[in-house]
Design a protein around this motif. Structure first.
Motif, PDB file in Angstrom:
ATOM      1  N   HIS A   1       0.824  -1.208   0.000  1.00 31.21           N
ATOM      2  CA  HIS A   1       0.000   0.000   0.000  1.00 31.21           C
ATOM      3  C   HIS A   1       0.862   1.264   0.000  1.00 31.21           C
ATOM      4  N   TYR A   2       2.039   1.176   0.606  1.00 36.37           N
ATOM      5  CA  TYR A   2       2.886   2.365   0.741  1.00 36.37           C
ATOM      6  C   TYR A   2       3.854   2.557  -0.431  1.00 36.37           C
ATOM      7  N   LEU A   3       3.822   1.667  -1.422  1.00 37.55           N
ATOM      8  CA  LEU A   3       4.729   1.797  -2.566  1.00 37.55           C
ATOM      9  C   LEU A   3       4.603   3.149  -3.265  1.00 37.55           C
ATOM     10  N   PRO A   4       3.388   3.646  -3.558  1.00 42.01           N
ATOM     11  CA  PRO A   4       3.302   4.958  -4.224  1.00 42.01           C
ATOM     12  C   PRO A   4       3.962   6.078  -3.427  1.00 42.01           C
ATOM     13  N   PHE A   5       3.777   6.061  -2.109  1.00 36.24           N
ATOM     14  CA  PHE A   5       4.369   7.093  -1.257  1.00 36.24           C
ATOM     15  C   PHE A   5       5.892   7.022  -1.298  1.00 36.24           C
TER      16      PHE A   5
ATOM     17  N   ALA B   1       3.766   8.000 -12.531  1.00 37.76           N
ATOM     18  CA  ALA B   1       3.351   6.597 -12.464  1.00 37.76           C
ATOM     19  C   ALA B   1       3.133   6.151 -11.023  1.00 37.76           C
ATOM     20  N   ALA B   2       3.881   6.735 -10.101  1.00 40.78           N
ATOM     21  CA  ALA B   2       3.751   6.352  -8.695  1.00 40.78           C
ATOM     22  C   ALA B   2       2.365   6.639  -8.152  1.00 40.78           C
ATOM     23  N   VAL B   3       1.746   7.710  -8.643  1.00 37.99           N
ATOM     24  CA  VAL B   3       0.434   8.104  -8.117  1.00 37.99           C
ATOM     25  C   VAL B   3      -0.687   7.895  -9.136  1.00 37.99           C
ATOM     26  N   ALA B   4      -0.368   7.255 -10.252  1.00 34.16           N
ATOM     27  CA  ALA B   4      -1.341   7.146 -11.345  1.00 34.16           C
ATOM     28  C   ALA B   4      -2.620   6.431 -10.939  1.00 34.16           C
ATOM     29  N   GLN B   5      -2.504   5.401 -10.116  1.00 29.39           N
ATOM     30  CA  GLN B   5      -3.674   4.592  -9.764  1.00 29.39           C
ATOM     31  C   GLN B   5      -4.275   4.942  -8.407  1.00 29.39           C
ATOM     32  N   LEU B   6      -3.750   5.963  -7.748  1.00 27.41           N
ATOM     33  CA  LEU B   6      -4.276   6.308  -6.431  1.00 27.41           C
ATOM     34  C   LEU B   6      -5.659   6.936  -6.561  1.00 27.41           C
ATOM     35  N   PRO B   7      -6.638   6.468  -5.785  1.00 26.41           N
ATOM     36  CA  PRO B   7      -7.980   7.070  -5.816  1.00 26.41           C
ATOM     37  C   PRO B   7      -8.071   8.232  -4.843  1.00 26.41           C
ATOM     38  N   ARG B   8      -9.022   9.101  -5.078  1.00 20.94           N
ATOM     39  CA  ARG B   8      -9.296  10.165  -4.109  1.00 20.94           C
ATOM     40  C   ARG B   8      -9.979   9.561  -2.899  1.00 20.94           C
ATOM     41  N   GLY B   9      -9.543   9.979  -1.721  1.00 23.18           N
ATOM     42  CA  GLY B   9     -10.150   9.485  -0.503  1.00 23.18           C
ATOM     43  C   GLY B   9     -11.553  10.041  -0.320  1.00 23.18           C
ATOM     44  N   PRO B  10     -12.439   9.300   0.330  1.00 22.97           N
ATOM     45  CA  PRO B  10     -13.822   9.750   0.513  1.00 22.97           C
ATOM     46  C   PRO B  10     -13.966  10.853   1.565  1.00 22.97           C
ATOM     47  N   VAL B  11     -12.977  10.995   2.446  1.00 24.18           N
ATOM     48  CA  VAL B  11     -13.097  11.946   3.547  1.00 24.18           C
ATOM     49  C   VAL B  11     -12.152  13.120   3.393  1.00 24.18           C
ATOM     50  N   THR B  12     -10.912  12.853   3.046  1.00 23.31           N
ATOM     51  CA  THR B  12      -9.903  13.905   2.947  1.00 23.31           C
ATOM     52  C   THR B  12      -9.403  14.042   1.518  1.00 23.31           C
ATOM     53  N   ASP B  13      -8.876  15.215   1.191  1.00 21.69           N
ATOM     54  CA  ASP B  13      -8.372  15.488  -0.156  1.00 21.69           C
ATOM     55  C   ASP B  13      -6.885  15.176  -0.268  1.00 21.69           C
TER      56      ASP B  13
END
Length: 309
Positions: free
Chosen positions: A137-141, A198-210
């Motif tokens: 889960h932390y790979l993009p970060f 590419a690191a953040v390409a597939q990250l979704p927007r969170g439902p609570v925070t931006d």
């Protein structure tokens, strides 16, 4: 006659003297001053001799404080307090000068784990995060850190409104716990390398925070918890393959690699630092070569998809 403890008490309570330091540094300064009080608080200012500072140094070294911290107590905070004492007429400038002419700073070892990783080591780290289910889960970060050189606090404060993946653009304007960055020059706009996008390409927007980077449960990442529960165990697991270093060395790594093809001034603008600091801290690790296009300096000819075992 005024004692060291009396002087410190006056500095900490006097509205003008106590605010002589920037607010965000004040609590740290005050804490370090109290160390001096605990060690030599009863000593009269006019009676101070080098032996007082030597005893202070040894007392806190024996308690396990790092030489750098002891130096901050003796040569930064206490020296600053004595400078105030001179201005207030409690002690002569010549007394302070003689004191510090005799008491040298302690030798500080080279900061552990501050050098950059090699590209091979960096790729090993990314491969480990990609191939370990509990860490994936932390790979993009982690990849974002390696390929942008942002300070961790800047990355964790990044919002979707400050990131445009299509245009390969990001604005760094805040840090965790602060509405702004570490320094004014740290506010900047970045043209992102393709691998950073590419690191953040597939990250979704969170439902609570931006916020862009979130923990597995959708809450903001706590850097302290991440370091203790994820980064340090990863370093132990990779022992023998990579040199264990602190997480902040992702920034050191980016800067050092970028210096291989860009000038310190260009790198400083990109990472929001002072060119002098870049030269002092990083330039010794690099062997600059003829400059290529900026994309070639940032895109390290790799793909996140390759970081899978």
């Amino acid at each position: 006659m005024t004692t060291v403890a009396g002087l410190v008490a006056r500095i900490l309570t006097h509205p003008e003297l106590g605010n002589a330091v920037e607010k965000r540094w004040r609590s740290n300064r005050n804490r370090l001053l109290r160390y001096a009080v605990a060690s030599i608080g009863d000593a009269k200012l006019t009676d101070l001799v080098p032996a007082h500072l030597w005893s202070l140094q040894q007392a806190y070294l024996q308690r396990g404080l790092a030489p750098s911290t002891v130096n901050k107590i003796t040569h930064n905070c206490l020296h600053g307090a004595l400078t105030i004492a001179v201005a207030e007429g409690y002690i002569q400038r010549s007394t302070v000068d003689r004191l510090y002419a005799a008491v040298r700073r302690l030798r500080e070892p080279a900061p552990a784990g501050r050098a950059p990783w090699t590209r091979l080591e960096r790729d090993e780290i990314l491969a480990y995060f990609a191939g370990t289910e509990s860490y994936r889960h932390y790979l993009p970060f982690v990849a974002w850190q390696f390929f942008t050189g942002c300070r961790p606090g800047e990355s964790l404060a990044l919002t979707w409104g400050c990131l445009d993946r299509q245009r390969r653009w990001a604005r760094i304007a805040a840090s965790v716990g602060s509405p702004t960055t570490k320094t004014p020059i740290s506010i900047r706009e970045l043209r992102l390398a393709r691998v950073a996008v590419a690191a953040v390409a597939q990250l979704p927007r969170g439902p609570v925070t931006d916020l862009v980077f979130l923990g597995p449960r959708g809450s903001p990442i706590n850097l302290g918890n991440f370091t203790t529960r994820t980064w340090q165990p990863a370093m132990k697991a990779l022992a023998g393959q990579v040199t264990p270093r602190v997480f902040y060395c992702t920034r050191h790594t980016f800067i050092s690699h970028a210096l291989e093809s860009k000038t310190p001034q260009e790198v400083a603008r990109y990472v929001g630092d002072n060119p002098t600091q870049i030269l002092k801290t990083y330039f010794r690790w690099t062997k600059p070569v003829e400059a290529e296009e900026w994309d070639d300096a940032l895109d390290v000819h790799t793909d996140l998809g390759a970081h899978k075992r």
